[in-house]
Motif scaffolding. Structure first.
Motif, mmCIF file in Angstrom:
data_model
loop_
_atom_site.group_PDB
_atom_site.id
_atom_site.type_symbol
_atom_site.label_atom_id
_atom_site.label_comp_id
_atom_site.label_asym_id
_atom_site.label_seq_id
_atom_site.Cartn_x
_atom_site.Cartn_y
_atom_site.Cartn_z
ATOM 1 N N MET A 91 -53.364 -19.596 -7.395
ATOM 2 C CA MET A 91 -54.695 -18.945 -7.815
ATOM 3 C C MET A 91 -55.971 -19.007 -6.833
ATOM 4 N N PHE A 92 -56.043 -20.665 -6.485
ATOM 5 C CA PHE A 92 -57.321 -20.998 -5.770
ATOM 6 C C PHE A 92 -57.262 -20.370 -4.242
ATOM 7 N N THR A 93 -55.919 -20.672 -3.845
ATOM 8 C CA THR A 93 -55.598 -20.179 -2.284
ATOM 9 C C THR A 93 -55.788 -18.557 -2.051
ATOM 10 N N THR A 94 -55.183 -17.880 -3.126
ATOM 11 C CA THR A 94 -55.276 -16.238 -3.209
ATOM 12 C C THR A 94 -56.619 -15.925 -3.209
ATOM 13 N N THR A 95 -57.592 -16.616 -4.069
ATOM 14 C CA THR A 95 -59.033 -16.218 -4.016
ATOM 15 C C THR A 95 -59.485 -16.546 -2.723
ATOM 16 N N GLY A 96 -59.268 -17.759 -2.068
ATOM 17 C CA GLY A 96 -59.570 -17.800 -0.717
ATOM 18 C C GLY A 96 -59.325 -16.793 0.354
ATOM 19 N N LEU A 97 -58.152 -16.526 0.378
ATOM 20 C CA LEU A 97 -57.567 -15.371 1.262
ATOM 21 C C LEU A 97 -58.193 -14.046 1.242
ATOM 22 N N ILE A 98 -58.647 -13.688 -0.316
ATOM 23 C CA ILE A 98 -59.188 -12.605 -0.476
ATOM 24 C C ILE A 98 -60.668 -12.480 -0.134
ATOM 25 N N VAL A 99 -61.429 -13.654 -0.342
ATOM 26 C CA VAL A 99 -62.786 -13.784 0.070
ATOM 27 C C VAL A 99 -62.910 -13.788 1.750
ATOM 28 N N THR A 100 -61.952 -14.645 2.471
ATOM 29 C CA THR A 100 -61.893 -14.549 3.842
ATOM 30 C C THR A 100 -61.667 -13.125 4.197
ATOM 31 N N SER A 101 -60.885 -12.229 3.890
ATOM 32 C CA SER A 101 -60.464 -10.915 4.288
ATOM 33 C C SER A 101 -61.723 -10.100 4.009
ATOM 34 N N ALA A 102 -62.400 -10.425 2.962
ATOM 35 C CA ALA A 102 -63.692 -9.663 2.565
ATOM 36 C C ALA A 102 -64.767 -9.961 3.707
ATOM 37 N N PHE A 122 -60.917 -16.701 11.218
ATOM 38 C CA PHE A 122 -59.411 -16.810 11.460
ATOM 39 C C PHE A 122 -59.001 -18.233 10.918
ATOM 40 N N ALA A 123 -59.735 -19.076 11.674
ATOM 41 C CA ALA A 123 -59.188 -20.620 11.274
ATOM 42 C C ALA A 123 -59.230 -20.697 9.756
ATOM 43 N N VAL A 124 -60.506 -20.501 9.100
ATOM 44 C CA VAL A 124 -60.521 -20.867 7.499
ATOM 45 C C VAL A 124 -59.233 -19.864 7.065
ATOM 46 N N GLN A 125 -58.899 -18.596 7.267
ATOM 47 C CA GLN A 125 -58.007 -18.015 6.893
ATOM 48 C C GLN A 125 -56.554 -18.591 6.770
ATOM 49 N N GLN A 126 -56.326 -19.314 7.753
ATOM 50 C CA GLN A 126 -55.213 -20.012 8.231
ATOM 51 C C GLN A 126 -55.360 -21.353 7.548
ATOM 52 N N ILE A 127 -56.535 -22.130 6.978
ATOM 53 C CA ILE A 127 -56.440 -22.915 6.011
ATOM 54 C C ILE A 127 -55.902 -22.656 4.781
ATOM 55 N N PHE A 128 -56.516 -21.414 4.396
ATOM 56 C CA PHE A 128 -55.920 -20.975 2.861
ATOM 57 C C PHE A 128 -54.470 -20.576 2.823
ATOM 58 N N PHE A 129 -53.952 -20.105 3.998
ATOM 59 C CA PHE A 129 -52.550 -19.796 4.110
ATOM 60 C C PHE A 129 -51.727 -21.060 3.970
ATOM 61 N N ALA A 130 -52.197 -21.884 4.801
ATOM 62 C CA ALA A 130 -51.402 -23.208 4.882
ATOM 63 C C ALA A 130 -51.198 -24.127 3.542
ATOM 64 N N LEU A 131 -52.469 -24.045 2.822
ATOM 65 C CA LEU A 131 -52.422 -24.279 1.571
ATOM 66 C C LEU A 131 -51.400 -23.755 0.495
ATOM 67 N N LEU A 191 -54.331 -7.752 -1.000
ATOM 68 C CA LEU A 191 -54.255 -9.241 -1.338
ATOM 69 C C LEU A 191 -54.314 -9.101 -3.212
ATOM 70 N N LEU A 192 -55.266 -8.189 -3.725
ATOM 71 C CA LEU A 192 -55.161 -8.301 -5.088
ATOM 72 C C LEU A 192 -53.854 -8.163 -5.804
ATOM 73 N N VAL A 198 -49.605 -13.971 -9.285
ATOM 74 C CA VAL A 198 -49.742 -15.122 -9.432
ATOM 75 C C VAL A 198 -50.424 -15.407 -10.871
ATOM 76 N N ILE A 199 -51.344 -14.688 -11.244
ATOM 77 C CA ILE A 199 -51.987 -14.826 -12.503
ATOM 78 C C ILE A 199 -50.730 -14.822 -13.894
ATOM 79 N N ASN A 200 -49.636 -14.081 -13.236
ATOM 80 C CA ASN A 200 -48.572 -13.865 -14.515
ATOM 81 C C ASN A 200 -47.561 -14.900 -14.341
#
Length: 431
Positions: A91-102, A122-131, A191-192, A198-200
């Motif tokens: 849930m945390f990483t998906t939120t991060g990916l959504i925010v980064t994409s925005a 791009f680096a921040v996005q890869q951090i969330f993807f790696a987590l 990404l939503l 994930v929520i489910n």
């Protein structure tokens, strides 16, 4: 269609039994949506960088800005997955990916402020993807029985590879018409779907002794890996297959010099890049047999051997080519398609071995190592094959690489007999 013909078709086509599990089905359906958006961003980032700078050296920096976060946070993300509820991590990483994409959308909407901002995002996005990935992959054994993991991994990889074909075609067509901001906006909305899946998910707290995430936890995971030759060999065989046998860095030169395409791309260039994903998708569609295989070690070795043999054929066709788009091109293309299918099979079984041979307490950390190997191997291959093509010629370099893959398969089969003998045990299948 008669019942017998229907049964035969089901035995050949992809095994869809994992989709009967609602949690996995939601993840898979969400993956179909998100892989489209992800590919739009993957294509748009380098395209936007080049549009802003007209300098390919800046485009090349995406490799550095992407690989370093994958290595560092892939390993750390694995330790997090073993120490915390994996659903909460997702849930945390998906939120991060959504925010980064925005944020990607925002910078493109105002006209692309700065290339360094784009690279940093791009680096921040890869951090969330790696987590995200270690937590996701280590969750599958908690959702599915062991005997369905090869089929589940095949279904996920098929979607990913199909996106790898369709995404660049769609993005390449739409970017000139709609612009970069719309590509990032679509990715954000897609990404939503992952967040919904994930929520489910059920809670997936650590089983047994709880570790503390951090450097010591990562080291403990690597020690665990060093004591299990089957798992270690699964990483080594993948590195050998990719470093020696992935000739994608040679494709531009081969398309131009061997098959007479223009220096800036063209038909041969596009089809060479599409060949391996096409093979992987075909391998996934006709993967119904993977769930019936018990000897996973032999299956991996056989698949990697087919990959190596395909690269040998590819290199031979390229070496014999005379600068024209003739039958040798289609032999080379066909060899890459076969190699792509074999690589998909190898990846499905290697992932399943990692998910079943390791205990739940270290699965996250080993998936982190897996992410580093999968991301790092092809990038090392780009350096090796680029230098090899310069030294020996593109066709000969690819041919030598394929031979080295075959030698590596034999060496691992001989030196690590436990890997060759590994099978999905009856006990594991019941757990």
């Amino acid at each position: 269609m008669t019942a017998s013909r229907l049964a035969r078709a089901r035995s050949v086509l992809a095994d869809t039994r994992p989709l009967k599990v609602s949690a996995f089905r939601r993840l898979w359906l969400a993956d179909i949506v998100t892989v489209i958006g992800a590919q739009l961003t993957i294509v748009s980032v380098p395209a936007q960088i080049y549009a802003q700078t007209r300098d390919s050296s800046y485009v090349g920096l995406t490799g550095l800005f992407g690989l370093v976060p994958l290595i560092v946070f892939g390993l750390y993300g694995g330790s997090l997955a073993d120490a915390h509820d994996r659903r909460r991590i997702l849930m945390f990483t998906t939120t991060g990916l959504i925010v980064t994409s925005a944020l990607f959308w925002g910078q493109a909407a105002v006209g692309g402020i700065n290339v360094w901002l784009l690279l940093s995002l791009f680096a921040v996005q890869q951090i969330f993807f790696a987590l995200h990935q270690p937590a996701l992959q280590s969750s599958l054994p908690r959702l599915l029985p062991p005997e369905l993991l090869p089929a589940a991994n095949s279904l996920l990889m098929t979607v990913a590879m199909a996106g790898g074909i369709a995404g660049p075609l769609v993005a390449g067509t739409l970017i000139p018409v709609l612009g970069f901001s719309w590509m990032y906006a679509v990715d954000t909305l897609c990404l939503l779907a992952t967040m919904w899946a994930v929520i489910n998910l059920p809670a997936m707290r650590p089983l047994g002794e709880v570790t503390v995430a951090g450097f010591k936890s990562v080291v403990d995971g690597l020690r665990y890996l060093s004591r299990h030759p089957v798992l270690m060999a699964s990483f080594v065989v993948d590195l050998a297959a990719m470093i020696f046998g992935m000739p994608r860095a040679e494709f531009p030169q081969i398309a131009h010099e061997s098959f007479g395409g223009p220096s800036e791309g063209g038909f041969a260039f596009a089809w060479l890049f599409a060949a391996i994903p096409v093979g992987a998708v075909l391998g996934g569609v006709f993967s119904g047999w993977v769930s019936r295989v018990q000897r996973h070690g032999v299956a991996v070795l056989a698949a990697v051997a087919v990959w190596g043999g395909a690269v040998v054929v590819f290199g031979g066709a390229v070496a014999l080519a005379n600068g024209r788009l003739d039958v040798l091109f289609w032999i080379a293309f066909g060899a890459l398609v076969v190699g792509g299918a074999a690589d998909m099979v190898s990846a499905a079984f290697r992932t399943s071995m990692l998910q079943t041979a390791a205990t739940d307490a270290v699965r996250g950390r080993l998936q982190g190592v897996f992410l580093v190997v999968v991301a790092g191997g092809p990038r090392i291959a780009d350096v090796v094959h680029g230098a090899g093509a310069e030294a020996f010629g593109a066709g000969r370099a690819a041919w030598i690489g394929g031979v080295l893959v075959l030698v590596s398969v034999v060496a691992i089969a001989v030196l690590v007999p436990s890997f060759r003998r590994y099978r999905l045990s009856t006990e594991a299948a019941k757990s």
